[in-house]
Design an enzyme around this catalytic site. Sequence first.
Site, mmCIF file in Angstrom:
data_model
loop_
_atom_site.group_PDB
_atom_site.id
_atom_site.type_symbol
_atom_site.label_atom_id
_atom_site.label_comp_id
_atom_site.label_asym_id
_atom_site.label_seq_id
_atom_site.Cartn_x
_atom_site.Cartn_y
_atom_site.Cartn_z
ATOM 1 N N ASP A 7 0.889 -1.228 0.008
ATOM 2 C CA ASP A 7 -0.048 -0.033 -0.060
ATOM 3 C C ASP A 7 0.858 1.022 -0.031
ATOM 4 O OD1 ASP A 7 -2.236 1.566 0.298
ATOM 5 O OD2 ASP A 7 -2.086 1.612 2.308
ATOM 6 N N SER A 8 0.273 2.144 -0.133
ATOM 7 C CA SER A 8 1.048 3.686 0.105
ATOM 8 C C SER A 8 1.508 3.825 1.517
ATOM 9 C CB SER A 8 0.259 4.984 -0.402
ATOM 10 O OG SER A 8 -1.001 4.811 0.637
ATOM 11 N N TYR A 39 -1.062 8.563 -2.081
ATOM 12 C CA TYR A 39 -1.285 8.298 -3.421
ATOM 13 C C TYR A 39 -2.618 9.197 -3.980
ATOM 14 C CZ TYR A 39 1.793 4.309 -3.629
ATOM 15 O OH TYR A 39 3.003 3.546 -3.801
ATOM 16 N N GLY A 40 -3.386 9.022 -2.986
ATOM 17 C CA GLY A 40 -4.854 9.583 -3.597
ATOM 18 C C GLY A 40 -4.987 10.802 -4.116
ATOM 19 N N CYS A 70 -4.585 -1.648 -1.712
ATOM 20 C CA CYS A 70 -4.765 -0.039 -1.896
ATOM 21 C C CYS A 70 -5.778 0.157 -3.157
ATOM 22 C CB CYS A 70 -3.465 0.444 -2.332
ATOM 23 S SG CYS A 70 -3.643 2.264 -2.579
ATOM 24 N N THR A 72 -6.577 2.745 -4.366
ATOM 25 C CA THR A 72 -6.386 3.855 -5.087
ATOM 26 C C THR A 72 -5.411 3.250 -6.262
ATOM 27 O OG1 THR A 72 -6.456 5.345 -3.385
ATOM 28 C CG2 THR A 72 -5.154 6.214 -5.292
ATOM 29 N N CYS A 179 -11.103 2.916 1.166
ATOM 30 C CA CYS A 179 -9.605 3.329 1.102
ATOM 31 C C CYS A 179 -9.282 2.397 2.528
ATOM 32 C CB CYS A 179 -9.377 4.759 1.352
ATOM 33 S SG CYS A 179 -7.652 4.993 1.878
ATOM 34 N N THR A 180 -8.115 1.735 2.202
ATOM 35 C CA THR A 180 -7.824 0.485 3.510
ATOM 36 C C THR A 180 -7.283 1.597 4.547
ATOM 37 O OG1 THR A 180 -5.545 0.414 2.390
ATOM 38 C CG2 THR A 180 -7.294 -1.272 2.011
ATOM 39 N N HIS A 181 -6.753 2.851 4.378
ATOM 40 C CA HIS A 181 -6.354 3.617 5.563
ATOM 41 C C HIS A 181 -7.935 3.878 6.478
ATOM 42 C CE1 HIS A 181 -2.847 4.552 3.392
ATOM 43 N NE2 HIS A 181 -2.118 5.131 4.497
HETATM 44 N N1 DGL Z 1 -4.862 3.223 1.036
HETATM 45 C C1 DGL Z 1 -5.083 3.493 -0.259
HETATM 46 C C2 DGL Z 1 -6.434 3.140 -0.647
HETATM 47 O O1 DGL Z 1 -6.848 2.146 -0.362
HETATM 48 C C3 DGL Z 1 -4.536 5.157 -0.676
HETATM 49 C C4 DGL Z 1 -4.254 6.032 0.508
HETATM 50 C C5 DGL Z 1 -3.417 7.067 -0.355
HETATM 51 O O2 DGL Z 1 -2.082 6.948 -0.283
HETATM 52 O O3 DGL Z 1 -4.108 8.034 -0.592
HETATM 53 O O4 DGL Z 1 -6.780 3.918 -1.436
#
Ligand code: DGL
Length: 259
Positions: A7-8, A39-40, A70, A72, A179-181
């Site tokens: 992931d990012s 990343y988003g 991720c 994204t 988003c996994t975060h």
């Molecule tokens: N965790 C990522 C996702 O599932 C992206 C978070 C990011 O880096 O913006 O989309």
Amino acid sequence: MKIGIFDSGIGGVTVLHEAMKRLPNEEYIFYADLDHVPYGVKTPEEVIGFVDNIVADLVGRGVDAIVIACNTATSVAAEYVRIKYDIPIIGMEPAVKPAVEASNSRVLVMATPITIRENKLQNLLKKVDKDHIVDLLPMPGLVRLAEAGIFEGPEVDEYLTEQMAVINKDDYDQVVLGCTHFTYFKSAISKFFGGKVGLVDGNRGTVKHLAELLGLELFDGDLSHDMIYNVTYVESGRNVTAEAALAKYAGLHARLDQE
Ligand code: DGL
């Protein structure tokens, strides 16, 4: 089997956590691209470049399969790396279908700006949102808060209130964590909606898909201290060896057990 999950940033630990619980006999390499998170809010071309480097790194470490933990990165780069590398690569997309099926009113999908803009999600909506009950909301600030280790409290509550000023929270009975975060904020998001919504993430479905693809049996277990420390954690190509940094990952696993 050796499985690479990336992931990012720390969002991917939520998928790693689920994979370790359900596929406890496999070997894991977890890669967080901390030099480039988030990343988003970047361009698709930039994200494709980051993902290409990560997949090359994981292939070089001898993994048998890769999970893009991720949404994204999946939305802009999964096809690119699947064509370029001869290895099973599993992606993630917001779990809109189960949320629509469970809903009796409306569904809110929270994701990063890239995921919301890209065709992948738009195409998914055409397939599963026949009655137009799904609304989309970008929540990029949650990625920053998660990376800072802030998962609850006034800053999170203020951000949620600010971003959700454009919606009427009583309209929804299902919220997709696209988003996994965002998995780290389950308690805060549930509290914001007065405990009245179902929160849907794609982690369980992704691990099920991984097991099917690799012909592995799924279990339902807990994580031990040893399992957590047996993972190879990598941050933008550098192996994590410092005690404090490893403790950070152990803390995230502990937190996910409470969510
Ligand atoms: N965790 C990522 C996702 O599932 C992206 C978070 C990011 O880096 O913006 O989309």
